[in-house]
Write a protein that holds these residues in place. Structure first.
Motif, PDB file in Angstrom:
ATOM      1  N   PHE A  73       1.747 -23.700 -36.724  1.00  0.00           N
ATOM      2  CA  PHE A  73       0.728 -24.442 -37.457  1.00  0.00           C
ATOM      3  C   PHE A  73       0.047 -25.429 -36.531  1.00  0.00           C
ATOM      4  N   ALA A  74      -1.159 -25.841 -36.950  1.00  0.00           N
ATOM      5  CA  ALA A  74      -1.917 -26.800 -36.163  1.00  0.00           C
ATOM      6  C   ALA A  74      -2.605 -27.752 -37.125  1.00  0.00           C
ATOM      7  N   PHE A  75      -2.888 -28.924 -36.629  1.00  0.00           N
ATOM      8  CA  PHE A  75      -3.689 -29.853 -37.428  1.00  0.00           C
ATOM      9  C   PHE A  75      -4.487 -30.739 -36.477  1.00  0.00           C
ATOM     10  N   GLY A  76      -5.552 -31.330 -37.002  1.00  0.00           N
ATOM     11  CA  GLY A  76      -6.366 -32.208 -36.173  1.00  0.00           C
ATOM     12  C   GLY A  76      -6.924 -33.325 -37.034  1.00  0.00           C
ATOM     13  N   MET A  77      -6.862 -34.535 -36.480  1.00  0.00           N
ATOM     14  CA  MET A  77      -7.397 -35.658 -37.276  1.00  0.00           C
ATOM     15  C   MET A  77      -8.135 -36.649 -36.382  1.00  0.00           C
ATOM     16  N   TYR A  86     -16.490 -35.569 -27.916  1.00  0.00           N
ATOM     17  CA  TYR A  86     -17.923 -35.905 -27.877  1.00  0.00           C
ATOM     18  C   TYR A  86     -18.740 -34.971 -28.761  1.00  0.00           C
ATOM     19  N   ARG A  87     -19.654 -35.526 -29.505  1.00  0.00           N
ATOM     20  CA  ARG A  87     -20.583 -34.693 -30.272  1.00  0.00           C
ATOM     21  C   ARG A  87     -21.952 -35.357 -30.298  1.00  0.00           C
ATOM     22  N   ASN A  88     -22.964 -34.506 -30.273  1.00  0.00           N
ATOM     23  CA  ASN A  88     -24.330 -35.019 -30.219  1.00  0.00           C
ATOM     24  C   ASN A  88     -24.769 -35.447 -31.621  1.00  0.00           C
ATOM     25  N   ILE A 126      -6.491 -36.697 -32.770  1.00  0.00           N
ATOM     26  CA  ILE A 126      -5.145 -36.256 -32.377  1.00  0.00           C
ATOM     27  C   ILE A 126      -4.937 -34.879 -32.973  1.00  0.00           C
ATOM     28  N   GLU A 127      -4.511 -33.992 -32.116  1.00  0.00           N
ATOM     29  CA  GLU A 127      -4.257 -32.615 -32.499  1.00  0.00           C
ATOM     30  C   GLU A 127      -2.744 -32.431 -32.583  1.00  0.00           C
ATOM     31  N   GLY A 128      -2.288 -31.588 -33.473  1.00  0.00           N
ATOM     32  CA  GLY A 128      -0.858 -31.264 -33.495  1.00  0.00           C
ATOM     33  C   GLY A 128      -0.687 -29.765 -33.436  1.00  0.00           C
ATOM     34  N   TYR A 181     -12.031 -23.967 -44.103  1.00  0.00           N
ATOM     35  CA  TYR A 181     -12.238 -22.926 -43.090  1.00  0.00           C
ATOM     36  C   TYR A 181     -12.284 -23.529 -41.695  1.00  0.00           C
ATOM     37  N   PHE A 182     -11.469 -23.052 -40.801  1.00  0.00           N
ATOM     38  CA  PHE A 182     -11.597 -23.289 -39.359  1.00  0.00           C
ATOM     39  C   PHE A 182     -11.388 -21.938 -38.692  1.00  0.00           C
ATOM     40  N   PRO A 183     -12.164 -21.612 -37.680  1.00  0.00           N
ATOM     41  CA  PRO A 183     -12.040 -20.284 -37.053  1.00  0.00           C
ATOM     42  C   PRO A 183     -10.669 -20.069 -36.419  1.00  0.00           C
ATOM     43  N   PHE A 184     -10.020 -21.165 -36.028  1.00  0.00           N
ATOM     44  CA  PHE A 184      -8.767 -21.032 -35.257  1.00  0.00           C
ATOM     45  C   PHE A 184      -7.518 -21.070 -36.120  1.00  0.00           C
ATOM     46  N   THR A 185      -7.676 -21.222 -37.444  1.00  0.00           N
ATOM     47  CA  THR A 185      -6.500 -21.190 -38.330  1.00  0.00           C
ATOM     48  C   THR A 185      -6.770 -20.262 -39.510  1.00  0.00           C
ATOM     49  N   THR A 245     -15.601 -30.927 -27.730  1.00  0.00           N
ATOM     50  CA  THR A 245     -16.037 -31.385 -29.056  1.00  0.00           C
ATOM     51  C   THR A 245     -14.845 -31.703 -29.942  1.00  0.00           C
ATOM     52  N   HIS A 246     -13.661 -31.310 -29.498  1.00  0.00           N
ATOM     53  CA  HIS A 246     -12.428 -31.602 -30.243  1.00  0.00           C
ATOM     54  C   HIS A 246     -11.244 -31.528 -29.275  1.00  0.00           C
ATOM     55  N   THR A 247     -10.087 -31.983 -29.752  1.00  0.00           N
ATOM     56  CA  THR A 247      -8.905 -31.938 -28.882  1.00  0.00           C
ATOM     57  C   THR A 247      -8.206 -30.586 -28.960  1.00  0.00           C
ATOM     58  N   SER A 248      -8.813 -29.633 -29.703  1.00  0.00           N
ATOM     59  CA  SER A 248      -8.184 -28.309 -29.826  1.00  0.00           C
ATOM     60  C   SER A 248      -8.111 -27.577 -28.483  1.00  0.00           C
ATOM     61  N   ASN A 249      -8.929 -27.998 -27.510  1.00  0.00           N
ATOM     62  CA  ASN A 249      -8.839 -27.380 -26.183  1.00  0.00           C
ATOM     63  C   ASN A 249      -7.433 -27.547 -25.593  1.00  0.00           C
ATOM     64  N   LEU A 302      -7.312 -35.093 -42.618  1.00  0.00           N
ATOM     65  CA  LEU A 302      -7.177 -34.130 -41.508  1.00  0.00           C
ATOM     66  C   LEU A 302      -7.463 -32.697 -41.940  1.00  0.00           C
ATOM     67  N   GLY A 303      -7.670 -31.862 -40.916  1.00  0.00           N
ATOM     68  CA  GLY A 303      -7.811 -30.427 -41.111  1.00  0.00           C
ATOM     69  C   GLY A 303      -6.567 -29.760 -40.530  1.00  0.00           C
ATOM     70  N   CYS A 304      -6.201 -28.616 -41.105  1.00  0.00           N
ATOM     71  CA  CYS A 304      -4.969 -27.989 -40.629  1.00  0.00           C
ATOM     72  C   CYS A 304      -4.936 -26.515 -41.016  1.00  0.00           C
ATOM     73  N   GLY A 305      -3.890 -25.837 -40.598  1.00  0.00           N
ATOM     74  CA  GLY A 305      -3.739 -24.437 -40.983  1.00  0.00           C
ATOM     75  C   GLY A 305      -2.701 -23.741 -40.124  1.00  0.00           C
TER      76      GLY A 305
END
Ligand code: DAH
Length: 343
Positions: free
Chosen positions: A306-310, A195-197, A211-213, A249-253, A169-173, A283-286
């Protein structure tokens, strides 16, 4: 009569000795022998002067001569056109070659390459991961255990044959897979399809690109995150761009934020793209949650990150002035060929 036969004999020799040489000479030959005032015609008018008992013999000789003259003309003609530029049966090697149409890069690829190039200048390298993922790498390791309400933030496609498998569902994997390798420090950007439904519309699709960083090292701080992202948007949108961070809020940051830039379309005046706020979220980040680090075997006492995703679609829509996300996946050649192969 004897004289006429000798004349025909001479003409016959003349014709047989001609070496065909081009269309002009051919035309001259046609006029001389086969034209309305040509030799063959005039010989036929001689028939009336031939004595009656010789008419038959003369006729035969004359016909044969006529056939010879015509055959010569036909073979010469076919030779002339075969080697000439108009002949369709053989390729004309003197013509210039057809230009091979150049392909163009997909706008999503162009945008992805742009983003990657900026982070590469900061020392990030590219990492990729699988689109079919297991629950651990897409959710659990990212601090989203089973029944965690945040799983509902992303409508997931599961794979029938194995309930543990899903379409990511995201590139965070990719963060998780790279951290699990245990090689530190880690500084990566991770592009990919997710992919998302979701109902397909002009604004959203059931698959899109992110793209994840991720940057993990000793002493990585939120200030590093802000400066890195500020550099990114300045490279992307110009040095005048403004940014703001909103708590999120993101559970992973932890802490988490969303970053906005001032609207590049209306420059703050208010438009539909920024919903009249003057700001567009990009983007989201943390800071990577300590639990995520320890899930991947990294000591959270020693390392921070740190991480970010856009998403890639939205900036591409803005950059290329496209108003419907579905165009990206319809493969309409009229749409695709408008993008020049830049990088
Ligand atoms: N995974 C998030 C999403 O798909 C995006 C994201 C947010 C990724 C914050 C991150 C992050 O790495 O730190 O919505």
């Amino acid at each position: 009569m004897e004289q006429l036969l000798r004349q025909i004999e001479n003409y016959r020799n003349e014709i047989e000795s001609i070496v065909p040489n081009g269309a002009e000479a051919l035309e001259a030959y046609r006029i001389k022998f086969l034209g309305t005032k040509g030799i063959v015609k005039s010989l036929f008018t001689e028939i009336k002067n031939v004595p009656a008992d010789k008419k038959k013999e003369f006729g035969l000789v004359l016909n044969e001569f006529k056939q010879l003259a015509e055959a010569k003309y036909e073979s010469w003609k076919s030779q002339a056109t075969e080697s000439g530029p108009g002949d369709k049966s053989k390729p004309d090697l003197t013509l210039p070659a057809d230009t091979a149409p150049l392909g163009s890069r997909h706008p999503i690829s162009l945008m992805r390459n742009n983003i990657i190039a900026i982070f590469q200048r900061l020392g990030f390298s590219v990492a990729e991961g699988p689109e079919i993922e297991d629950d651990w790498h897409n959710f659990t390791a990212l601090n989203l255990p089973e029944h965690h309400p945040a799983r509902d933030m992303q409508d997931t496609f599961y794979i029938h044959q194995n309930p543990d498998w899903l379409l990511r569902t995201h590139t965070s994997n990719i963060q998780i897979r790279e951290m699990e390798k245990g090689v530190l420090p880690l500084r990566i950007v991770c592009p990919g399809r997710v992919y998302r439904n979701e109902t397909i519309s002009a604004r959203s699709h059931c698959f899109f690109h992110q793209i994840e960083g991720l940057y993990i090292d000793e002493n990585v701080s939120f200030a590093d995150l802000k400066q890195t992202l500020y550099y990114f948007v300045q490279e992307m949108y110009g040095t005048d761009v403004k940014i703001r961070f909103r708590p999120s809020y993101f559970p992973f940051t932890e802490p988490s934020a969303e970053m906005d830039i001032n609207c590049q379309i209306c420059n703050g005046a208010g438009c539909t793209v920024c919903k009249h706020t003057g700001w567009v979220e990009i983007l989201g980040c943390g800071m990577v949650h300590p639990k995520v680090l320890s899930n991947c075997g990294i000591d959270p006492e020693k390392y921070t990150g740190f991480a970010f995703g856009m998403g890639i679609e939205r900036p591409a829509l803005l950059k290329y002035g496209i108003n419907d996300i579905r165009l990206f996946s319809e493969n309409d050649i009229r749409f695709l060929k408008q993008f020049t192969p830049a990088i």
